[in-house]
Design an enzyme around this catalytic site. Structure first.
Site, short mmCIF file in Angstrom:
data_model
loop_
_atom_site.label_atom_id
_atom_site.label_comp_id
_atom_site.label_asym_id
_atom_site.label_seq_id
_atom_site.Cartn_x
_atom_site.Cartn_y
_atom_site.Cartn_z
N ASP A 1 -1.96 -1.33 -3.71
CA ASP A 1 -2.32 -0.59 -4.93
C ASP A 1 -1.31 -0.83 -6.05
O ASP A 1 -0.27 -1.47 -5.84
CB ASP A 1 -2.48 0.91 -4.63
CG ASP A 1 -1.35 1.44 -3.75
OD1 ASP A 1 -0.19 1.18 -4.10
OD2 ASP A 1 -1.64 2.08 -2.72
N HIS B 1 -4.44 -17.33 -4.03
CA HIS B 1 -5.26 -16.52 -3.11
C HIS B 1 -6.47 -17.30 -2.57
O HIS B 1 -7.20 -16.78 -1.75
CB HIS B 1 -5.72 -15.26 -3.83
CG HIS B 1 -6.58 -15.57 -5.02
ND1 HIS B 1 -6.08 -16.22 -6.14
CD2 HIS B 1 -7.90 -15.42 -5.24
CE1 HIS B 1 -7.06 -16.41 -6.99
NE2 HIS B 1 -8.18 -15.95 -6.48
N ASP B 2 -6.71 -18.51 -3.08
CA ASP B 2 -7.84 -19.32 -2.61
C ASP B 2 -7.39 -20.49 -1.73
O ASP B 2 -8.23 -21.27 -1.28
CB ASP B 2 -8.60 -19.93 -3.81
CG ASP B 2 -9.28 -18.88 -4.65
OD1 ASP B 2 -9.63 -17.81 -4.12
OD2 ASP B 2 -9.48 -19.13 -5.86
N ASP C 1 0.85 -1.20 0.00
CA ASP C 1 0.00 0.00 0.00
C ASP C 1 0.88 1.24 0.00
O ASP C 1 1.68 1.43 0.92
CB ASP C 1 -0.88 -0.05 1.26
CG ASP C 1 -1.63 1.25 1.50
OD1 ASP C 1 -1.91 1.96 0.51
OD2 ASP C 1 -1.92 1.55 2.67
N GLU D 1 -8.65 -21.48 -15.03
CA GLU D 1 -8.94 -22.11 -13.74
C GLU D 1 -10.10 -23.07 -13.96
O GLU D 1 -11.17 -22.66 -14.40
CB GLU D 1 -9.32 -21.05 -12.72
CG GLU D 1 -9.47 -21.65 -11.33
CD GLU D 1 -10.39 -20.86 -10.40
OE1 GLU D 1 -10.22 -20.97 -9.19
OE2 GLU D 1 -11.30 -20.16 -10.90
N ASP E 1 -10.69 -17.03 -14.90
CA ASP E 1 -11.42 -17.45 -13.71
C ASP E 1 -12.52 -18.47 -14.05
O ASP E 1 -13.32 -18.22 -14.97
CB ASP E 1 -12.04 -16.20 -13.09
CG ASP E 1 -12.57 -16.42 -11.70
OD1 ASP E 1 -11.77 -16.68 -10.80
OD2 ASP E 1 -13.81 -16.35 -11.52
N ASP F 1 -6.30 -11.16 -14.89
CA ASP F 1 -7.29 -12.15 -14.49
C ASP F 1 -8.56 -11.84 -15.27
O ASP F 1 -9.07 -10.72 -15.22
CB ASP F 1 -7.55 -12.01 -12.98
CG ASP F 1 -7.82 -13.34 -12.31
OD1 ASP F 1 -8.60 -14.12 -12.88
OD2 ASP F 1 -7.27 -13.58 -11.23
N ASN G 1 -0.53 4.50 -0.59
CA ASN G 1 -1.23 5.77 -0.31
C ASN G 1 -1.89 5.79 1.07
O ASN G 1 -2.72 6.65 1.36
CB ASN G 1 -2.25 6.09 -1.41
CG ASN G 1 -3.38 5.06 -1.44
OD1 ASN G 1 -3.29 4.02 -0.79
ND2 ASN G 1 -4.44 5.36 -2.18
C1 NOJ Z 1 -12.11 -18.30 -8.43
C2 NOJ Z 1 -11.29 -17.22 -7.81
O1 NOJ Z 1 -9.96 -17.62 -7.73
C3 NOJ Z 1 -11.91 -16.93 -6.47
O2 NOJ Z 1 -11.11 -16.11 -5.67
C4 NOJ Z 1 -13.27 -16.34 -6.70
O3 NOJ Z 1 -13.94 -16.19 -5.47
C5 NOJ Z 1 -14.14 -17.24 -7.60
N1 NOJ Z 1 -13.41 -17.79 -8.71
C6 NOJ Z 1 -15.28 -16.45 -8.17
O4 NOJ Z 1 -14.83 -15.54 -9.11
#
Ligand code: NOJ
Length: 560
Positions: A29, A328-329, A21, A256, A199, A98, A23
């Site tokens: 950001d 991130h998941d 970050d 994905e 995605d 993405d 700012n």
């Molecule tokens: C997969 C993404 O990686 C995830 O973070 C998101 O919540 C779902 N698709 C819905 O877009």
């Protein structure tokens, strides 16, 4: 095998919200990413995958897009984006965006119009259905708890949202929707980006009969996943996108794709298919979880070896793997499959080795290169992920599940484990933001011990080990293109495999336990000499017949 730059690449994934970050609003950001480009370059990755940076009301942290041609206010402006792209390119770094086009935000202008009336021009951009017996059109549950259908009073119909109710699914049956997607993809490619991570791209074609899903014991809803994944027209749609837009650029694409097997994956990535370059499969990250029950399962190395080997062999002729532990998941791998306590450093290095020496393109998720660990938030109020919050309500408040047991599940598997701020140094807020600012999500308290500053100049750090892994890949074709073969398949503690290219062989030995098992070289592996090319303990041993391994030890040898 056909050679390509994207097969030889190493990708670094940035979750902009938690990266840096600049700012002082407590949210990462684009300027923060620009500031850290030299860091990514130093690591040695050459592609950056940016999680969504488009305009979004952030119901699902940017995976709910309200304008595909604009930047999220918190992240900056389109000028910042152009600068980021330019600065990245100057350093020889490519940028993957993405692409989230299974759904939009309900605040996207298409949906605002669509819900106005049944005869609106945009009505058919989304999936609207009449009530069935006064209720939802079918029994599907959404990915973030609750039904996948939302009732809209205005027209007395339901719309489908496979994720949150603020993420209505687009109707790809409508050629206008496909044209819009092609145009926005072209818009970004013409700007000069280098590809897309797509995605949940295998969800875009829905079975038009919308059948009920199977209801698991204890579940309130039917499982839509086997119905919505890999639907009837998905390949037709991807081929169309490829033919009309993607094929005109020298780019990299990775889809994905939950619920795919290697056979199904080949239909997306096979060289003769003209769809995608790679997919993200989920099988290896599902071995220790039961999502239908929101429960962690014990880690089982034999299972992991089976899954990886199935993928390595399944895609070796005319396909290509993507290699990942974290994103991130996913919860942090060192806490999941390694040991984040006494063997934190050793196991983080071993896991990196096990993955990076396989065939495929490796993806490193921010913080993985310094061994960031899971976070144990004490209360549900500390969680920010819509999935954690909604599921807590459903499991604990509706179904009456024991709160501690659900919190344990979050500690082990919640997506927020991956989303705590990047740990740059040991100052208050870890250099993610200024010390007096409140970050959008709490830090992992281990930042005092685990951070970039302490690792960057330490030759034995996880960071420098990852640099070495990447360098080895760059300098040895065998790491990229060599054929993979599992050895010692029944060993419960050791994961060992070979890679073969022409007269060379790479031998990879990884101990996944805190015990000291002995590695026995299979007799059929013949060689004249062996050379160790990397290891996570100090060993100068070139004898490989019988090795007593230390806890979480790994070694890689080149054999000739
Ligand atoms: C997969 C993404 O990686 C995830 O973070 C998101 O919540 C779902 N698709 C819905 O877009």
């Amino acid at each position: 095998m056909v050679k390509s730059w994207w097969k030889e690449s190493v990708v670094y994934q940035v979750y902009p919200r938690s990266f840096r970050d600049t700012n002082g609003d407590g949210i990462g950001d684009l300027k923060g990413i620009i500031e850290k480009l030299d860091y990514i370059k130093l690591l040695g990755a050459n592609v950056i995958w940016l999680c969504p940076v488009y305009k979004s009301p952030n119901d699902d942290n940017g995976y709910d897009i309200s304008d595909y041609r604009d930047i999220m206010d918190e992240f900056g402006t389109m000028e910042d984006f152009d600068k980021l792209l330019d600065e990245a390119h100057k350093r020889g770094l490519k940028i993957l965006m993405d692409l989230v086009v299974n759904h939009t935000s309900d605040e996207h202008k298409w949906f605002i119009e669509s819900r106005k009336s049944k005869d609106n021009k945009y009505r058919d951009y989304y999936i609207w259905k009449d009530p069935k017996d006064g209720k939802e059109p079918n029994n599907w549950g959404g990915a973030f708890a609750g039904s996948a259908w939302e009732y809209d009073e205005n027209t007395n119909m339901y719309f489908l949202h496979c994720f949150s109710r603020k993420q209505p699914d687009l109707n790809w049956e409508n050629p206008e929707v496909r044209r819009e997607v092609q145009e926005l993809v072209k818009y970004w490619l013409d700007k000069g980006i280098d590809g897309f991570r797509m995605d949940v791209i295998n969800m875009i074609s829905k079975d038009q009969t919308f059948p009920d899903g199977v209801k698991a014991e204890g579940s309130l809803y039917g499982d839509k996943d086997p119905i919505v994944m890999n639907g009837p027209r998905v390949h037709e749609y991807l081929k169309e996108l490829n033919e009309k837009v993607l094929s005109k650029y020298d780019i990299m694409t990775v889809g994905e794709t939950p619920l795919v097997t290697p056979e199904i994956a080949m239909q997306y990535v096979g060289e003769d298919r003209n769809e995608l370059n790679m997919v993200f499969e989920f099988e290896h990250m599902d071995i220790d979880r039961d999502e239908s029950k929101a429960m962690k399962q014990p880690f089982d190395l034999i299972k992991l070896k089976k899954v990886f080997t199935k993928w390595q062999k399944g895609l070796e002729n005319g396909g290509w793997n993507s290699l990942y532990w974290n994103n991130h998941d996913q919860a942090r791998v060192v806490s999941r499959f390694g040991n984040d306590k006494e063997y934190w450093e050793k196991s983080a290095k071993m896991l990196g080795t096990c993955l990076h020496m396989q065939q495929g393109t490796p993806y490193i998720y921010q913080g993985e290169e310094i061994g960031m660990t899971n976070v144990h938030f004490e209360t549900i109020e500390d969680y920010r992920d819509i999935s954690a919050i909604n599921r807590y309500k459903e499991e604990v408040e509706v179904k009456g599940r024991d709160k501690d047991s659900f919190m344990n599940y979050l500690h082990e598997l919640s997506r927020d484990n991956a989303r705590t701020p990047m740990q740059w140094n040991s100052c208050e807020n870890a250099g993610f933001t200024e010390p007096e600012v409140k970050p959008w999500i709490k830090l992992n308290p281990r930042y005092k011990e685990i951070n970039v500053e302490t690792q960057i100049n330490n030759p034995n750090s996880i960071f420098n080990y990852y640099r070495e892994l990447i360098k080895i890949r760059r300098e040895n074709e065998i790491v990229v293109y060599g054929k993979y073969d599992l050895i010692l398949e029944d060993d419960k503690e050791i994961y060992a495999y070979t890679r073969t290219l022409d007269s060379k062989k790479l031998l990879v030995i990884c101990n996944f336990s805190k015990n000291e098992p002995v590695f026995n070289l299979p007799e059929d592996i013949k060689y004249n000499f062996s050379q160790k090319i990397i290891s996570n303990y100090d060993v100068d041993d070139s004898k490989i017949e019988k090795i007593k391994l230390k806890p979480y030890e790994c070694r890689v040898y080149m054999l000739q």
